[in-house]
Structures are given as C-alpha cells and as structure tokens.
Scaffold this active site. Structure first.
Site, short mmCIF file in Angstrom:
data_model
loop_
_atom_site.label_atom_id
_atom_site.label_comp_id
_atom_site.label_asym_id
_atom_site.label_seq_id
_atom_site.Cartn_x
_atom_site.Cartn_y
_atom_site.Cartn_z
N LEU A 189 35.00 -21.62 10.00
CA LEU A 189 34.75 -20.94 11.27
C LEU A 189 36.09 -20.69 11.95
O LEU A 189 36.90 -21.63 12.10
CB LEU A 189 33.88 -21.81 12.17
CG LEU A 189 32.55 -22.31 11.57
CD1 LEU A 189 31.92 -23.36 12.50
CD2 LEU A 189 31.59 -21.14 11.37
N CYS A 190 36.34 -19.48 12.40
CA CYS A 190 37.61 -19.14 13.08
C CYS A 190 37.73 -19.92 14.39
O CYS A 190 36.86 -19.82 15.26
CB CYS A 190 37.63 -17.64 13.37
SG CYS A 190 38.98 -17.15 14.45
N VAL A 191 38.81 -20.66 14.54
CA VAL A 191 38.94 -21.55 15.70
C VAL A 191 38.97 -20.78 17.03
O VAL A 191 38.33 -21.18 18.00
CB VAL A 191 40.17 -22.49 15.58
CG1 VAL A 191 41.47 -21.71 15.48
CG2 VAL A 191 40.22 -23.47 16.73
N CYS A 199 35.55 -19.68 17.82
CA CYS A 199 34.75 -20.84 18.23
C CYS A 199 35.01 -21.20 19.69
O CYS A 199 34.09 -21.54 20.43
CB CYS A 199 35.06 -22.05 17.35
SG CYS A 199 34.34 -21.97 15.70
N PHE A 244 33.86 -17.12 8.74
CA PHE A 244 33.02 -16.64 9.84
C PHE A 244 33.91 -16.30 11.02
O PHE A 244 34.61 -17.17 11.56
CB PHE A 244 32.00 -17.72 10.22
CG PHE A 244 31.02 -18.05 9.12
CD1 PHE A 244 29.81 -17.38 9.02
CD2 PHE A 244 31.33 -19.01 8.15
CE1 PHE A 244 28.92 -17.67 8.00
CE2 PHE A 244 30.44 -19.31 7.12
CZ PHE A 244 29.23 -18.63 7.05
#
Lengths: 127, 102, 130, 130, 102, 127
Positions: free
Chosen positions: C77-79, C82, C39
């Site tokens: 989830l892409c940090v 995020c 994501f």
C-alpha cells in the site's frame, strides 16, 4: 430497516440511471436507494438513459466475475409500488437494443420528452 | 515492438477508446474490459467504426465482462476475438508492454 | 513470466480491484509469478481490515489477503496515499499519533519506490483503474 | 433556504468532496441552512479519523468536522457503504466484531433513509460525485 | 419549472455535457464546475457548439475552478456567465431542482 | 526518502498524463511518482496528451479551492534529470493552447508520432 416516514410530505423523486452495470457500483446503489426509499411513501420514478439502459438487460450472468447479480431485483420493484420505469427510446436504439432485451416492462419516452418528465419532479437523484 | 492497450470505459460515456485508437499502429492490440465491452457487440451506433478498426488492428473483448452485462446473446462485431482472463494473461505476455487508457 | 499489478481504485466502487484480482488469479493459474500488487491512490482502501461486506457478496480484502498467503504475492500500500485516506499500521499509528490500526493481513505499507522497483524487476506491469 | 448535500466520492482522489465543502461553506455564508450532508458510496471515506494529510495540504475530514460543530450540520455516513469500505463506530465495531473504530468527530453512521428524509425536508438537494 | 444542471467533466474526456445539452430546455441552466470548466474558454474545438448552446440556454462557469486550471487569462465563450461559489448557491435557489450529470 | 536502487537494471519509463489537473488527484500523483522514481536512475519520459496538457498551463491559482498548487513542481523536474517532456501538438491545438501557455519548455510531438515514442518504452505508467 427504516421506519415509515411520518412527516406527511409527499415529494416526487426521480432516479436517473446513466451508467452500465458492474463497472461501477452506482447501478446497484440506485436500486438499494429506491427499495429503502419505498418505505417513505413518496412518488418514485426511475429513468434509464445513456448506458443506464444496460442495467435492465436480460440474462446478466455475473458468476465469472464473482459479483452479486442484482439485476433480478428490478422484478421486485413492483411489490414495492415502484412502477414508473422510464427508458429513453433513443438510448436503446443507439445501442442496438429493443424492449425485448429488457427484463421488466417499461414505458418508453423520447429524448425530447425527458425534460418534461424532469420538470414534474421535486428531487433528482443521479446515479 | 507492439503494445497491448486496455480500454475499460464505454465509448458512449468516455472518449478513451477513440483516444486510444487514434494513436496506435497496426501491430498493436486493444482489449476491451469492464464497461467498455458493450461496444464490442453488433448493432450499436459505433459498429461500423469498430469494424474498420478491427480491419486494421487486433481487437479483443473480455468474455466474463460481456456475460455479466447480459450481452452474450448478441454477436460480436466482425473482427473481434473473445478471451477469458487466461486469454487476457496470454495477451499481456505476447506484447512488449501494456498501456491502460484510464 | 513475472508480473506486477497496479491498482488505482478502492473496493466495490469501481470494478478495477475485481479485474486486477481476476487477472492475478488467472496469471497464477497459468503458471506465471505475481511478484507484487501495488495499491495506489484510492487503491489503498483495499487494505483495511475493517470492512464487513454483505454475506452474499465477495469479500475483496479477504480475497487479496488469501492470495498473498497462498501464493507469496507481495501486497504493498502506498504510504502517502494511506496517510491521505486513513490506512494505518503500527508504525504509522505511532508516528502520526492515531488511536487504531486497520491494515489487513498480508498487506504492508511502503513507499512509491516499491512501484518503480516492481516495474523494473517484473516483465510486465498491468494497471487497473477507473 | 434549507439545503442538503450528497457526496459520492472520498477525499483527495476526486474534487467532489472539496466542491461539496466549498458549496456548503458558501451556502452558510449566504445565510442559508445546510441541514445534512449525506456521504454515500466512497463518500463515506471522508469520515475516517485516521488520515494524516501532508502539513501543507487541506485536511478534508477536519474541515467537515469543524463545519459540523460550528454550524450544526448533520454529517451522515451511509451504513451499508461504511460496511463495504471499513468505516466503523462503536455499534458497528461490536456488531461486526472489529478491533477498532475510526469514525471522526461530528460524523454519524446511519441508513439510506436519512438521504431520503433529507431530500424530503430540504428545499434543495445538491449532489457532488465523479 | 426549470432545472439547474451541473456538469463536472471535460467534454474532451466524457460525453456528459453533450448528454445534458441534448435533454434540457431553453429555461434550464447549465453550470460547469471542476474539470468541465476547460470548455468554457474561447478557442477550443467545442467553442462554436458552446456558443450555439449559450444562445439557447443559460450557461455558467465556476470561476474558482477556472483560476485553479490557469485559464483566467483566456476569454470565456460568448454567452457564458462566470460565478463564484456564492453565485453557485444563488443559482441553486433560483431553480426548482438540481440535476448533477455524473 | 527512497534509497538508491542498486539493481543495475535501466529501463525506459514513460508517464502518460491524460487528465486535467485538480478534478482528480492523478496529475499530482504522476509528478510525485516521477520525483520518487528519479532516485532509481531510470530513463524517464513524460507525455502529455488529451486533457493532460492542461497540467502544464501557466498561472494556475488554486487558493480559492484551497488546493496545493503543485504545478510549479514541473519546473523542478530538470534538477532531477527528468528532461524529456513531450506534449502532443494536436492536443494543444484542439484546446486553443500553444507552447506559450505552458510553464516549462517541452518537445512537441505529432499524434502520429506517439506510437513511435511508446514503442521505445519498457514500462507505461498511466495517470
């Protein structure tokens, strides 16, 4: 639930719907805003142009994408005194659609009449 | 070597379908999903363009998205093949790579 | 075959997350493996556990979480995305001094390298966006 | 004049929230009033306090919160959009049994009626989206 | 009664500018912001279309968005007026309503 | 920071950039992914077509919209061994741009050559 608006001001609102349903949330939200807005006793029109005319297409069946089929709610607009639904004739025609394809009665307007319709409004809400 | 190209926007709204078609070859395929499906139905302004494209390339349209937009009662443009999500998966396996034209 | 999926948009606003989910489900039902769903951009908003969609609508986050559990799909989830959008796990909460966490079950926050790795290790990468 | 502004997109993904902010700032500097900014659809993601954008980038949520404080601009997040996207205040947390709140200072969650009211009471409504 | 129309997408990408221009009158104005500003610069494929439009309607372009895209070194299409955000605000006050073509 | 990828597989990646910068985040993110991806020692190309060519325009000045000006990072790609930057000639031409407008050296390809370029790839990442 919204309370009735006691400000006493009546403005003319037009909701302009230009996108196909389901690919984005805007078609659903336009309808939501119109229904909530009905409590404010304003003068409301909805205009469907470009891909927005697909929002009114009959026989939408959203089961296999697991979406809510909100299109039936267009039939409820009358109960909320939202009766001015305008559809641009050229937008229908370019898409191979006719009035018979639509799930509610609408008033057809020509492309050249859209400006006149918008000129009568106080507020444009675009979805 | 062939590519499955995915287009998800109506050509009435965005130019991505045109932009895709102008850059792919006869062994490539195009799958229309989401709002792009509207143009797979016969009778639109783009029908003849799509018919020509279908003569040269393999064109597919995702049926669940057609049904959601109430267009299952319209015939598809000549040359289009309808697929469901499993058919979509099969198309991905049958091509060497996938290119989404976002 | 081994698939990975890239989701670029959040839930409800665009159909991207729905299309990705239906594709992933069909891939699993067809006997394929879905190694990872990455994501990215607004896509990370699929991974918050704070949503309460209407009862009669689909629950996009829960559907993903359930798929992760039943089919061992890795939801990443892409940090950096995020951090820009406010999706926080315990590590991020401590590092960035936030008051809460909101990452949903079955999702984990990690780097963009996970996308590249997925693309290398999978037979096909399929992208869904706006 | 009295303006209201409608923001349809979240921070960072699209320029909409930036354009809306720059417009609001210029309106205030020109001596106008900005009565309300209504955040709708993904726009509600502007109102989470859990973001940590890179140090060298703009902090979109903080800019809005500061504008609310210095200029008494009313920042309203659409409640139905918040429920679909996971933006939660104390009332929503209790009602929907969530573990956390994440609404930022200066933002409040309310109904779509606030958009209609803003359109009625303002001289102009300006919309920013995708 | 006149409308300020705002367009924010490049016509190379989306059809919103065309869709706007086909439905407004000579007393209406169009302001290009965000990615739409690219078409206000001379030399693009759309220059002659835009020049004709500018002869019939008032066309504006938002300078900060032009600068951000590195296009301040190009001349604008004949008939375009450049405005900054304060100019944008002034345009909103000078028209009866605002219509964003999203 | 990502660790080096020890899998030993080398694939051919192409990053396809079709949008103008700043209106959406994709241009910035494409560059981020390429820079992070460099640690994996893959074969990387970037292709700029349609409005994506504006990403490479010289003299971007983002101060007045308060954005980070990431365009200078294109000049750093070489240090990461990302040297294959392809730009479609027709996309430049339709926009009144030439190679002199671009902030890095690129290889021009014709529209008819784009398919051949993509046919050589294992993975397409679209931004």
């Amino acid at each position: 639930m919204e309370e009735e608006y006691a400000g006493g001001v009546e403005k003319k609102f037009i909701y302009i719907n230009r996108r196909a349903p389901h690919g984005t949330v805007y078609a659903l939200e336009s309808l939501e805003t119109v229904l909530i807005g009905a409590a404010f006793d304003q003068d409301v029109s909805m205009l469907f142009i470009d891909d927005g005319v697909y929002q009114l297409k009959k026989d939408q069946s959203t089961d296999s994408i697991e979406f809510k089929n909100f299109s039936k709610a267009f039939r409820a607009l009358e109960m909320y005194d939202v009766e001015k639904l305008f559809v641009e004739a050229e937008s229908l025609q370019e898409r191979g659609l006719s009035e018979d394809d639509l799930l509610v009665d609408v008033e057809l307007v020509k492309r050249g009449e859209v400006k006149d319709l918008i000129d009568q409004q106080d507020v444009v809400l675009s979805f | 070597m062939s590519t499955l190209n995915i287009v998800n926007k109506s050509p009435f709204e965005k130019r991505s379908l045109d932009q895709c078609l102008s850059r792919i070859g006869s062994d490539d395929a195009v799958l229309l999903i989401e709002d792009a499906v509207v143009v797979a139905m016969a009778g639109t302004r783009y029908e003849s363009d799509l018919k020509s494209a279908a003569a040269a390339k393999k064109l597919y349209v995702l049926t669940p998205d057609v049904e959601a937009r109430g267009l299952a009662d319209k015939p598809v443009v000549e040359g289009f093949t309808q697929v469901d999500y499993k058919g979509f998966v099969a198309l991905v396996t049958e091509h060497d790579r996938v290119h989404s034209w976002l | 075959m081994k698939f990975s999926i890239l989701v670029n948009e959040g839930p409800y606003q665009h159909q991207a997350s729905d299309s990705a989910y239906q594709f992933a489900k069909a891939a699993l039902e067809s006997g394929h493996e879905v190694q990872r769903v990455f994501f990215y951009h607004d896509g990370v908003n699929n991974g918050t556990n704070l949503t309460t969609p209407p009862q009669d609508d689909r629950h996009i986050q829960k559907r993903w979480s359930e798929m992760a559990e039943s089919n061992k799909v890795d939801l990443v989830l892409c940090v950096a995305a995020c951090q820009r959008r406010g999706i926080v796990d315990e590590g991020e909460r401590d590092r960035n001094k936030k008051d809460a966490t909101n990452v949903a079950d079955g999702f984990r926050i990690s780097g963009l390298g996970q996308l590249i790795e997925a693309a290398i290790e999978s037979d096909r990468l399929v992208t869904f966006g706006d």
